[in-house]
Design a protein around this motif. Structure first.
Motif, PDB file in Angstrom:
ATOM      1  N   GLY A 193       0.804  -1.216   0.000  1.00 35.23           N
ATOM      2  CA  GLY A 193       0.000   0.000   0.000  1.00 35.23           C
ATOM      3  C   GLY A 193       0.834   1.262   0.000  1.00 35.23           C
ATOM      4  O   GLY A 193       2.046   1.238  -0.208  1.00 35.23           O
ATOM      5  N   ALA A 194       0.166   2.374   0.278  1.00 35.06           N
ATOM      6  CA  ALA A 194       0.742   3.699   0.028  1.00 35.06           C
ATOM      7  C   ALA A 194       1.644   4.226   1.134  1.00 35.06           C
ATOM      8  O   ALA A 194       2.416   5.156   0.894  1.00 35.06           O
ATOM      9  CB  ALA A 194      -0.390   4.702  -0.215  1.00 35.06           C
ATOM     10  N   ASN A 195       1.583   3.669   2.351  1.00 32.53           N
ATOM     11  CA  ASN A 195       2.320   4.263   3.471  1.00 32.53           C
ATOM     12  C   ASN A 195       3.194   3.238   4.197  1.00 32.53           C
ATOM     13  O   ASN A 195       3.091   3.064   5.415  1.00 32.53           O
ATOM     14  CB  ASN A 195       1.331   4.883   4.468  1.00 32.53           C
ATOM     15  N   PRO A 196       4.096   2.561   3.488  1.00 30.17           N
ATOM     16  CA  PRO A 196       4.860   1.489   4.140  1.00 30.17           C
ATOM     17  C   PRO A 196       5.830   1.973   5.210  1.00 30.17           C
ATOM     18  O   PRO A 196       6.072   1.262   6.189  1.00 30.17           O
ATOM     19  CB  PRO A 196       5.604   0.825   2.973  1.00 30.17           C
ATOM     20  N   ILE A 197       6.401   3.165   5.053  1.00 31.89           N
ATOM     21  CA  ILE A 197       7.377   3.640   6.041  1.00 31.89           C
ATOM     22  C   ILE A 197       6.668   4.021   7.332  1.00 31.89           C
ATOM     23  O   ILE A 197       7.107   3.659   8.434  1.00 31.89           O
ATOM     24  CB  ILE A 197       8.199   4.820   5.481  1.00 31.89           C
TER      25      ILE A 197
END
Length: 334
Positions: A122-126
């Motif tokens: 998805g868009a917010n792995p960090i």
């Protein structure tokens, strides 16, 4: 293949995270065809339109840039088809490519993702890996399919995380690792002449361990002081690169940008203090920060921000706004 034996590549990316990968492709003589990025977006108090970092860098290097409002149109599909690329490479592009685009490149579409897939798709792995308290993370190159980060894995690069690394530091480290891994991946598949040949060296993602990143919403960043200090510290580390973790106090909403867990050997509150306090109350307020009681353990808030102030070290804030004993009411503050 394009001239000089280099593959024709369309690069798709948007934020600062994607720039090192584009820079690497340019230095290797690969990114010559087109750079595709998101449209300019309003920024700052004046909401003036600002180009994405990828566009800024591409323009500085004389590359052609396309910024489609939509990618599921016949017009955009024709633009990509007419270039007849060998590869499409995406890095934090921010959109899922439809089948009509995935099918165009002769050798396939490659995505660089800032986690060890299948964890944190998805868009917010960090944000997610830090907020979840992961001990290990990394980057992945994968062959794209119609799913969200579900394609077969080409290569990975793993790193261990210390307890003090935050979003900004990890973002920069993984951005550089992404460029290095993409270079290794392109060198590994150099000379392969079909999608089938490349797919043979890729490995399907295991079903076990697959997770999705959670949305970066304000409510997701709210601190629950009943939780352990380690869990709250992870939340602060993860959200400090975007909207910040926050809680309510008798002075209103307080953002917390940096924290530190008390370790054995650190100065602890005196005997009996723990029993007298509720989660969220402050045991000490000085130049070192706010020492806050959590569900288990103590957490030192070293950088904070109120609506009436800018982000600053807690000690600097306290010099202008002395703390009172009843200032912080934890989960009961409104």
């Amino acid at each position: 293949m394009s001239a000089a034996g280099k593959s024709g590549i369309i690069f798709m990316g948007t934020p600062e995270f994607a720039v090192p990968c584009l820079k690497m492709l340019i230095s290797e003589g690969r990114a010559r065809d087109l750079v595709i990025t998101r449209p300019d977006s309003p920024k700052g108090r004046g909401y003036s339109l600002c180009p994405p970092p990828v566009k800024q860098y591409a323009v500085s290097k004389g590359l052609s840039v396309c910024q489609p409002d939509k990618i599921r149109t016949s017009e955009f599909t024709e633009i990509v088809k007419n270039l007849a690329p060998d590869f499409i490479i995406t890095v934090a592009f921010g959109r899922i490519l439809p089948p009509c685009i995935l099918d165009i490149p002769r050798l396939g579409c490659i995505n660089v993702h800032a986690s060890l897939l299948p964890r944190h798709r998805g868009a917010n792995p960090i944000v997610s890996c830090l907020a979840c308290g992961d001990e290990v993370t990394g980057v992945t190159t994968m062959l794209m399919d119609e799913g969200m980060d579900t394609g077969d894995v080409l290569m990975t690069d793993e790193m261990r995380l210390d307890r003090d690394i935050d979003f900004d530091r990890l973002h920069d480290i993984l951005a550089q690792k992404s460029a290095e891994l993409l270079k290794q991946t392109m060198n590994r598949i150099s000379g392969m002449n079909s999608r089938e040949e490349i797919k043979r060296i890729a490995k399907p993602q295991p079903a076990e361990g697959a997770t999705l990143t959670f949305p970066v919403r304000k409510e997701d960043a709210r601190i629950n002081w009943d939780q352990p200090a380690s869990r709250i510290h992870d939340l602060v580390r993860g959200f400090c690169g975007c909207q910040s973790a926050w809680c309510m106090t008798s002075r209103g909403l307080m953002k917390i940008w940096k924290t530190r867990e008390l370790k054995p050997g650190d100065e602890q509150p005196g005997p009996g203090v723990w029993e007298k306090m509720r989660p969220g109350q402050v045991a000490r307020a000085d130049d070192r920060g706010l020492l806050i009681r959590c569900g288990t353990g103590w957490l030192l808030a070293e950088e904070i921000q109120f609506a009436s102030s800018k982000k600053m070290k807690t000690g600097d804030y306290l010099r202008g706004h002395p703390a009172k004993e009843d200032l912080f009411l934890g989960n009961e503050a409104k």
